[in-house]
Design an enzyme around this catalytic site. Structure first.
Site, PDB file in Angstrom:
ATOM      1  N   ARG A  61      -5.897   0.399 -13.263  1.00 39.38           N
ATOM      2  CA  ARG A  61      -6.360   1.339 -12.122  1.00 39.38           C
ATOM      3  C   ARG A  61      -4.453   0.916 -11.467  1.00 39.38           C
ATOM      4  O   ARG A  61      -3.213   0.458 -12.025  1.00 39.38           O
ATOM      5  CB  ARG A  61      -6.910  -0.251 -11.344  1.00 39.38           C
ATOM      6  CG  ARG A  61      -6.959  -1.422 -12.282  1.00 39.38           C
ATOM      7  CD  ARG A  61      -6.919  -2.441 -10.881  1.00 39.38           C
ATOM      8  NE  ARG A  61      -5.757  -1.817  -9.927  1.00 39.38           N
ATOM      9  CZ  ARG A  61      -4.567  -2.690 -10.334  1.00 39.38           C
ATOM     10  NH1 ARG A  61      -3.974  -3.427 -11.236  1.00 39.38           N
ATOM     11  NH2 ARG A  61      -3.619  -3.022  -8.841  1.00 39.38           N
ATOM     12  N   GLY A  62      -4.636   0.708 -10.520  1.00 45.01           N
ATOM     13  CA  GLY A  62      -3.111   1.184  -9.704  1.00 45.01           C
ATOM     14  C   GLY A  62      -3.234   2.070  -9.232  1.00 45.01           C
ATOM     15  O   GLY A  62      -2.749   3.547 -10.631  1.00 45.01           O
ATOM     16  N   ARG A  90     -11.816   8.517  -8.423  1.00 49.11           N
ATOM     17  CA  ARG A  90     -11.329   7.899  -7.808  1.00 49.11           C
ATOM     18  C   ARG A  90      -9.831   8.853  -6.737  1.00 49.11           C
ATOM     19  O   ARG A  90      -8.773   8.897  -6.757  1.00 49.11           O
ATOM     20  CB  ARG A  90     -10.224   6.903  -7.817  1.00 49.11           C
ATOM     21  CG  ARG A  90     -11.138   5.900  -8.679  1.00 49.11           C
ATOM     22  CD  ARG A  90     -10.778   4.297  -8.637  1.00 49.11           C
ATOM     23  NE  ARG A  90     -10.278   3.879  -7.683  1.00 49.11           N
ATOM     24  CZ  ARG A  90      -9.718   2.547  -7.958  1.00 49.11           C
ATOM     25  NH1 ARG A  90      -8.424   2.181  -8.478  1.00 49.11           N
ATOM     26  NH2 ARG A  90      -9.801   1.922  -6.172  1.00 49.11           N
ATOM     27  N   GLN A 115      -7.436  -8.704  -7.388  1.00 52.52           N
ATOM     28  CA  GLN A 115      -6.777  -8.297  -7.956  1.00 52.52           C
ATOM     29  C   GLN A 115      -5.288  -9.466  -7.932  1.00 52.52           C
ATOM     30  O   GLN A 115      -4.675  -9.297  -9.076  1.00 52.52           O
ATOM     31  CB  GLN A 115      -6.297  -6.773  -7.321  1.00 52.52           C
ATOM     32  CG  GLN A 115      -6.840  -5.869  -7.636  1.00 52.52           C
ATOM     33  CD  GLN A 115      -8.020  -5.439  -6.774  1.00 52.52           C
ATOM     34  OE1 GLN A 115      -8.261  -6.191  -6.218  1.00 52.52           O
ATOM     35  NE2 GLN A 115      -8.436  -4.223  -6.820  1.00 52.52           N
ATOM     36  N   ASP A 160      -0.717   3.800  -2.375  1.00 48.02           N
ATOM     37  CA  ASP A 160      -1.352   4.755  -2.784  1.00 48.02           C
ATOM     38  C   ASP A 160      -1.738   6.145  -2.923  1.00 48.02           C
ATOM     39  O   ASP A 160      -1.608   7.091  -3.782  1.00 48.02           O
ATOM     40  CB  ASP A 160      -3.153   4.324  -2.997  1.00 48.02           C
ATOM     41  CG  ASP A 160      -3.562   3.142  -4.214  1.00 48.02           C
ATOM     42  OD1 ASP A 160      -3.559   1.927  -3.346  1.00 48.02           O
ATOM     43  OD2 ASP A 160      -4.562   2.674  -4.869  1.00 48.02           O
ATOM     44  N   ASN A 180      -2.909   1.264   0.975  1.00 52.84           N
ATOM     45  CA  ASN A 180      -3.449   0.680  -0.082  1.00 52.84           C
ATOM     46  C   ASN A 180      -3.879   0.135   0.011  1.00 52.84           C
ATOM     47  O   ASN A 180      -5.421   0.262   0.818  1.00 52.84           O
ATOM     48  CB  ASN A 180      -1.824  -0.175   0.673  1.00 52.84           C
ATOM     49  CG  ASN A 180      -1.496  -1.522  -1.121  1.00 52.84           C
ATOM     50  OD1 ASN A 180      -1.293  -0.473  -2.017  1.00 52.84           O
ATOM     51  ND2 ASN A 180      -1.106  -2.176  -1.089  1.00 52.84           N
ATOM     52  N   LYS A 181      -4.724  -0.857  -0.105  1.00 56.64           N
ATOM     53  CA  LYS A 181      -5.664  -1.867  -0.759  1.00 56.64           C
ATOM     54  C   LYS A 181      -5.779  -2.759   0.571  1.00 56.64           C
ATOM     55  O   LYS A 181      -4.945  -3.187   1.308  1.00 56.64           O
ATOM     56  CB  LYS A 181      -5.524  -2.956  -1.635  1.00 56.64           C
ATOM     57  CG  LYS A 181      -6.337  -3.757  -1.804  1.00 56.64           C
ATOM     58  CD  LYS A 181      -7.390  -3.510  -2.996  1.00 56.64           C
ATOM     59  CE  LYS A 181      -7.558  -2.816  -3.738  1.00 56.64           C
ATOM     60  NZ  LYS A 181      -8.681  -1.360  -4.396  1.00 56.64           N
TER      61      LYS A 181
HETATM   62  O1  MRU Z   1      -7.834  -0.260  -6.458  1.00 57.55           O
HETATM   63  P1  MRU Z   1      -6.999  -0.245  -6.890  1.00 57.55           P
HETATM   64  O2  MRU Z   1      -7.099  -1.628  -7.578  1.00 57.55           O
HETATM   65  O3  MRU Z   1      -6.665   0.432  -7.517  1.00 57.55           O
HETATM   66  O4  MRU Z   1      -5.890  -0.615  -6.312  1.00 57.55           O
HETATM   67  C1  MRU Z   1      -4.580  -0.969  -5.875  1.00 57.55           C
HETATM   68  C2  MRU Z   1      -3.702  -1.050  -4.883  1.00 57.55           C
HETATM   69  O5  MRU Z   1      -3.844  -1.024  -4.015  1.00 57.55           O
HETATM   70  C3  MRU Z   1      -2.080  -1.284  -5.595  1.00 57.55           C
HETATM   71  O6  MRU Z   1      -1.704  -1.677  -3.830  1.00 57.55           O
HETATM   72  C4  MRU Z   1      -1.361   0.270  -5.341  1.00 57.55           C
HETATM   73  O7  MRU Z   1      -1.699   1.262  -6.392  1.00 57.55           O
HETATM   74  C5  MRU Z   1      -0.037   0.670  -5.727  1.00 57.55           C
HETATM   75  S1  MRU Z   1       0.437  -0.281  -7.337  1.00 57.55           S
HETATM   76  C6  MRU Z   1       2.078   0.647  -7.555  1.00 57.55           C
END
Ligand code: MRU
Length: 358
Positions: A46-47, A80, A194, A235, A245-246
């Site tokens: 992920r990320g 995703r 996370q 993202d 972002n998250k």
């Molecule tokens: O759902 P996830 O855990 O994949 O979400 C990740 C995030 O929101 C991170 O903050 C984002 O990918 C930036 S990481 C460099």
């Protein structure tokens, strides 16, 4: 976090299974694209930056093992929807594969070209990460001379999501190494934790001073004057500078503005998507409600229909977007490997893209 191996049975992609951290460091071996798609959906990998790298290796895996590359690419891109890096990585390896096939007519040469593309994306991400850390720290130091930074971060953006040391976390790490980080405040990041599971794990390994807080404790932390800057990853960044972002990032941006605290986004240029005009056009992934109605972490016994420990009455409906969108006017700067963009406007981002967008 991710590596390509070629045992006698055929090539595989080996991933650190992030759903098992911090309890155990377990590797997951993908032998084909469908297995990788499942690893992406379940957040084992992920990320945003790492999704791009994984997607590119996924195309190489399909090609090397003789599967239908176009079909694998579609499945990987659709695993995703929000992190644009995933489709950027897949497209890059797919384009290399197509070009080599057209040129040589040799599937083995085309597969090798896809793998080379994945490897170079992996390497470039590590380099970008180091440059983002340097630019981010310089920007922070200019904004907050004197050091002793107290940084709040959300979700996870360190080496677990990158070919290098990450995005926002890499800046905090650089500050720590230079003796200029007083504390990293780590939001736990509900519902999948996370922050608690992954960022705290990375912070602990680095030896930096860090403190974990529940997401809803952030307001009182700002009110107490304990936050000098917010640093998050992204993202997808739309052409107008809106940042996905998250989920939980947007409320932090609102809090930061109210308390006159800089809100800084750190992301590679591959996260900027000139094809998405504005925040409203960003597709926000909706995740299963059971992630909210049940606790689904490795340490928790499985008893609910969603595979976790129920924390709400059976049948409770849940709202569970994986991301939210912060409008550009709340973002102090976007720090990329090409430098900091501030103020964040359609014009300043267009300038960055004219120089360096993929
Ligand atoms: O759902 P996830 O855990 O994949 O979400 C990740 C995030 O929101 C991170 O903050 C984002 O990918 C930036 S990481 C460099």
């Amino acid at each position: 976090m991710i590596r390509w191996e070629e045992p006698p049975e055929g090539p595989v992609l080996v991933l650190l299974d992030q759903t098992r951290l911090p309890a155990e460091e377990v590797e997951l071996v993908c032998t084909d694209a469908p297995a990788l798609v499942e690893a992406i959906r379940s957040l084992a990998v992920r990320g945003a930056p790492l999704l791009g790298i994984a997607g590119a290796y996924g195309v190489a895996l399909a090609a090397t093992r003789g599967f239908d590359v176009a079909e694998a690419a579609v499945a990987l891109k659709g695993a995703r929807p929000t992190a644009v890096n995933l489709s950027v990585g897949v497209r890059r390896a797919e384009a290399a594969h197509q070009a080599a096939l057209a040129k040589t007519g040799d599937p083995a040469a085309a597969a090798a070209a896809a793998l080379a593309a994945a490897r170079s994306l992996h390497r470039e991400d590590a380099e970008a990460s180091a440059r983002m850390a340097a630019h981010g720290l310089a920007f922070l130091d200019e904004l907050l001379p004197g050091g002793g930074h107290r940084i709040l971060t959300h979700c996870n953006s360190g080496s677990l999501v990158s070919g290098g040391e990450g995005t926002a976390f890499a800046v905090a790490l650089a500050a720590h190494r230079e003796g200029r980080l007083r504390r990293l405040w780590v939001d736990e990041t509900r519902p999948l934790l996370q922050g608690a599971r992954l960022t705290a794990y990375e912070a602990a390994r680095s030896g930096m001073a860090y403190t974990l807080l529940t997401d809803n404790a952030a307001g009182s932390l700002f009110a107490a004057g304990e936050v000098d800057a917010v640093l998050i990853g992204a993202d997808r960044i739309a052409a107008d500078g809106s940042v996905a972002n998250k989920v939980g990032s947007y409320p932090l941006a609102v809090l930061a503005r109210y308390h006159h605290v800089p809100f800084i986004v750190v992301a590679p240029v591959t996260t900027v998507d000139p094809g998405t005009p504005d925040g409203a056009s960003i597709e926000v992934e909706q995740r299963p409600g059971s992630e909210v109605t049940e606790l689904s972490v490795p340490q928790v016994p499985v008893t609910g229909p969603g595979g976790g420990l129920p924390v709400a009455p059976l049948g409770t409906q849940a709202y569970n977007p994986a991301f939210d969108v912060t409008p550009p006017e709340l973002v102090t700067a976007i720090v990329t490997e090409e430098g900091a963009v501030s103020p964040v406007t359609a014009e300043t981002l267009a300038e960055l893209c004219a120089r360096s967008c993929p």
